[in-house]
Motif scaffolding. Sequence first.
Motif, short mmCIF file in Angstrom:
data_model
loop_
_atom_site.label_atom_id
_atom_site.label_comp_id
_atom_site.label_asym_id
_atom_site.label_seq_id
_atom_site.Cartn_x
_atom_site.Cartn_y
_atom_site.Cartn_z
N ASN A 91 10.30 -12.87 32.62
CA ASN A 91 9.01 -12.61 32.20
C ASN A 91 8.20 -12.36 33.47
O ASN A 91 8.13 -13.08 34.49
CB ASN A 91 8.48 -13.71 31.64
CG ASN A 91 7.18 -13.72 30.98
OD1 ASN A 91 6.38 -13.06 31.56
ND2 ASN A 91 6.85 -14.69 29.84
N SER A 171 9.70 -19.98 27.04
CA SER A 171 8.24 -20.13 27.69
C SER A 171 8.14 -21.49 28.44
O SER A 171 7.32 -21.42 29.32
CB SER A 171 7.35 -19.95 26.85
OG SER A 171 7.29 -20.92 25.64
N HIS A 214 11.32 -9.79 26.82
CA HIS A 214 11.09 -10.60 25.99
C HIS A 214 12.39 -10.59 24.95
O HIS A 214 12.09 -9.86 24.01
CB HIS A 214 9.84 -10.62 25.17
CG HIS A 214 9.58 -11.53 24.01
ND1 HIS A 214 9.79 -12.91 24.27
CD2 HIS A 214 8.93 -11.65 22.87
CE1 HIS A 214 9.71 -13.67 23.02
NE2 HIS A 214 9.12 -12.67 22.29
N THR A 501 0.10 -16.47 26.09
CA THR A 501 1.36 -16.35 26.74
C THR A 501 1.54 -14.93 27.11
O THR A 501 0.70 -13.90 26.59
CB THR A 501 2.64 -16.88 25.83
OG1 THR A 501 2.86 -15.81 24.78
CG2 THR A 501 2.48 -18.25 25.62
#
Length: 524
Positions: A91, A171, A214, A501
């Motif tokens: 990420n 996450s 992702h 996020t």
Amino acid sequence: MPQEKVYRSELTPVSFLRRSAALFPEKTAVVHGERRYTYREFGERVDRLASRLRRELSRGDRVAFLCPNIPALLEAHFAVPLSGCVLVAINTRLSKGEVGYILEHSGARVVFYDADLEGLLAEAGGIERVRVEDTGGPEDPYEEYLSAGSPEPLQPVLEDEEETISINYTSGTTGRPKGVMYTHRGAYLCALGNVIEAGMGYDTRYLWTLPMFHCNGWTFPWAVTAAGGIHVCLRRVDPEKIWDLFDEEGITHYCGAPTVQIGIANHEKAHRLDKPVRTVVAGAPPSPTLIESLENINIQPLHVYGLTETYGPITACVRQDGWEDLTTEERARLVARQGQGYVTSEEVRVVDEKMNDVPRDGETMGEVVMRGNMVMKGYFRDEAATGEAFRGGWFHSGDVAVWHPDGYVEIRDRSKDVIISGGENISTIEVEQAVVSHPAVLECAVVAIPDERWGERPKAFVTLKKGREATQEEIIEHCRGRIARFKAPAKVEFVEELPKTSTGKVQKFVLREKEWTGREKLVN
């Protein structure tokens, strides 16, 4: 007698590129600004990267990429597994500490990083690094790295389709990120599921609005390639640029969370498209209001649902005969449900605490559980967490849903987000959908706030559309006309933007913690 099984080959999505490069060698495969790569060139670049990685690393080594949606990261999805290594796509919006943790936990041997993201490697230790300038020119260190590899087709070393193809980190909102392991088999079947469910074909022109880091771009790097489609890369989500590419590149498909879709539908360049564009929506349940606004500009939404642990989408809300005869609002409410399992998945279930199916009455709530081809292999180096997630022989999503008579499921909340007010369960999603149906509202997030009488009550955090106004009283009264009065927000706070996020999900825990400051528990 031959030992090899003539009737079987190990499934891997790497094979999709080999086929498309053979069938469409001169067809454009990748578009990135002024750069264009044909499928022949795409295949040769992948072979160059894979051959060098195989020469310098060992089978099973982890190879990390810290890049936006650029050709290098797309190539990595084929080259890293072809080399025999495991891809770790990171990420790009994490902190340097989080990036350092992922590199350490995964045991990555090398990290390829975009030049703009070099600061995120400040805590990365002594790992080998390859800089990606994203110019495509010979001065780019990444291009130099490729030039040392061979463009000749590389023979695969895959022995078992259940080998790990990639590790995707969650996450980490409730602790350290967990490494979710995907298999070659799972990635292959999920990609084909996306081709089918999203209606992709040889004329597909796919815009990369969804981060490839992702869930491996929900396996769309492999899916678009399987369809022989064109990848149109985009370094960052920019609604103005997206509308330009819609018109200039003839985009047919793209993916995005509701927050991305809202920005597209409400941009000043938004207009009704001459040809329909299919968008896959996930990350959070889209409101009927959003679905209606997309349809009005000829963007056809397919609502899907899933988690990092299910390679991204695992269910789709497939439209049924007769839905087109309904009013726009009635149809939008049906399309906003999560639907049922992909053609390459099994039926998902909604169960009670004893793992019994809840009644299919559209009212009784339970937890969504799933199993089969589209569920992760497990958490990397975390047997305890894997065992807990797989208890009872099913993966436990932590999502609360109802099961409708037609077999479709509808998420009502994350288990931690359900509001319990005076003994009644309130779905924050239901309240949010009521709020965003107000014509002045752009986005909304609802969380529980403490209440001395009822224990908890809903509070709505609202962003307004440009040039529009509304009051707290107007929003609350609007909701009371659409949902039960006890479900309507007790308070409304207008904000410039909601905390999110990197993948567009609203961080409700940030809002909730602010409201519960000074209390021992985030429940009352």
